[in-house]
Scaffold this active site. Structure first.
Site, PDB file in Angstrom:
ATOM      1  N   GLU A  10      36.932  30.776  41.107  1.00 58.94           N
ATOM      2  CA  GLU A  10      36.161  30.688  42.352  1.00 58.94           C
ATOM      3  C   GLU A  10      35.372  31.966  42.584  1.00 58.94           C
ATOM      4  O   GLU A  10      34.228  31.935  43.030  1.00 58.94           O
ATOM      5  CB  GLU A  10      37.116  30.451  43.538  1.00 58.94           C
ATOM      6  CG  GLU A  10      36.418  30.177  44.867  1.00 58.94           C
ATOM      7  CD  GLU A  10      36.107  31.408  45.700  1.00 58.94           C
ATOM      8  OE1 GLU A  10      35.362  31.290  46.689  1.00 58.94           O
ATOM      9  OE2 GLU A  10      36.593  32.522  45.370  1.00 58.94           O
ATOM     10  N   ASP A  65      42.291  32.412  41.212  1.00 59.70           N
ATOM     11  CA  ASP A  65      41.879  33.727  40.705  1.00 59.70           C
ATOM     12  C   ASP A  65      41.697  34.716  41.852  1.00 59.70           C
ATOM     13  O   ASP A  65      41.592  34.320  43.017  1.00 59.70           O
ATOM     14  CB  ASP A  65      40.561  33.615  39.903  1.00 59.70           C
ATOM     15  CG  ASP A  65      39.416  33.007  40.706  1.00 59.70           C
ATOM     16  OD1 ASP A  65      39.672  32.121  41.559  1.00 59.70           O
ATOM     17  OD2 ASP A  65      38.258  33.412  40.510  1.00 59.70           O
TER      18      ASP A  65
END
Ligand SMILES: [Zn+2]
Length: 375
Positions: free
Chosen positions: A139, A79
């Protein structure tokens, strides 16, 4: 076979801020791994908004994804942070002056592109036993995907390289991260009659001032491998009161801290509660509530550990520490050695200046090829 720049450009064109599903990035990586004859296994979960998120574990040909122990895990999150509307080229990779620009260029699609390229260029039979590629979701919003893997006991590697931009220095230590919400209580009254109430804002102001004084005390516990070499604090937001002519009944602020490795997890929350106790000596009705929203310890791998020595030798660069949070802290709770490593500089990340030097991408591909063989 695609070059590292082609992989990175393709990855940047796939939007992947944490609020979207990371499925398209995982599908891209899985196809590249399949072409290199690696096996992969997906571990799917739904986030708090019900969006599908995917972690992926992959192993080279002739190794079984589920076999343990994992000797060396190469980890990379999939991400990015959301990009600003003022950055129309966030998803359109541009190369200029030896730098590739785009959202995720260094944090951390650059490292993912290096992994996919080095895997495609390596002969599977020459790779370490127990080598795994681990791709994670979410994350940027608190290492949620990695926490799923660690919590389900699917991820217990001996040694881990976590991809984050470190300008190709092996980072063997990182500060942790803590966040708490503190609510200070008062008693509402008409502001013409202040003696009928208790101002939560005055009380919060005394608590905030005492916390600022405490931060100077924290600076006495030094960890010389960091700069600044101590646990730092920040009160980043504060809200209180309902109207200009009402004695405020509540005031709330967010307290963030970045602990040095080795510091006990409850050091800062316990100190704040002790300060509140002290304030009660002059204000017996003083009341506050502290809710820890996030906490991760710092991590530190010894300078003499095998992984530190190995990456220092491969790159010719000395180990450093990092001031930013990463999955490294979480992995340190299950792994023997953790290193954070990758191309680019975090100073450009999370901004429209984000970029990665092309020479570091190419160098990282070579470094990863060596690392996957020798460990
Ligand atoms: Zn990152």
């Amino acid at each position: 076979m695609k070059t590292v720049v082609q992989h990175l450009s393709n990855l940047i064109r796939i939007p992947s801020p944490s609020f979207l599903s990371n499925r398209p990035i995982i599908d891209y990586a899985a196809a590249a791994l399949d072409e290199a004859q690696w096996h992969s296994r997906e571990i799917v979960y739904r986030d708090a908004a019900g969006v599908e998120k995917v972690n992926l574990i992959a192993a080279p040909l002739r190794q079984n994804v589920d076999d343990t122990p994992i000797q060396l895990a190469l980890m990379c999150h999939t991400d990015t942070v959301p990009y600003s509307k003022d950055w129309p080229q966030a998803l359109e990779p541009v190369i200029a002056d030896g730098l590739l620009h785009g959202c995720g260029a260094c944090d951390v699609k650059g490292f993912l592109a290096c992994l996919l390229t080095s895997i495609a260029q390596s002969d599977s039979s020459s790779l370490l036993d127990g080598l795994r590629l681990i791709l994670t979701a979410d994350e940027e919003i608190g290492c949620v995907g990695a926490a799923h893997l660690v919590g389900s006991e699917l991820l217990k590697p001996r040694r881990v390289v976590v991809g984050e931009p470190t300008s190709l220095h092996p980072a063997r230590a990182g500060k942790g991260y803590g966040l708490a919400e503190v609510t200070v209580f008062g008693e509402e009254a008409h502001s013409a009659l202040p003696h009928k109430g208790r101002s939560a804002i005055y009380r919060a102001a005394r608590l905030v001032t005492a916390i600022e004084e405490y931060s100077a005390f924290l600076a006495e516990e030094q960890h010389p491998f960091f700069s600044p070499g101590f646990t730092t604090l920040n009160i980043g937001t504060i809200q209180g009161g309902t109207a200009k002519n009402t004695i405020p009944g509540q005031c709330r602020f967010q307290l963030e801290w970045r602990p040095i490795p080795g510091q006990a997890g409850d050091t800062v929350p316990a100190a704040v509660l002790k300060i509140a106790d002290t304030l009660r000596s002059t204000d017996p009705d003083f009341q506050c509530k502290l809710q820890v929203l996030r906490h991760q310890n710092g991590f530190e791998s010894p300078a003499s550990s095998r992984l530190v020595r190995s990456i220092e030798a491969i790159t010719g660069r000395a180990a450093v520490s990092i001031p930013f949070g990463s999955e490294g802290s979480l992995l340190a709770s299950v792994a023997e050695e953790v290193i954070v490593f990758g191309p680019g500089d975090m100073q450009t990340a999370h901004s429209s200046r984000e970029c990665v030097p092309l020479n570091e991408l190419n160098e990282a591909v070579n470094c990863l090829q060596s690392l996957m063989k020798r460990g």
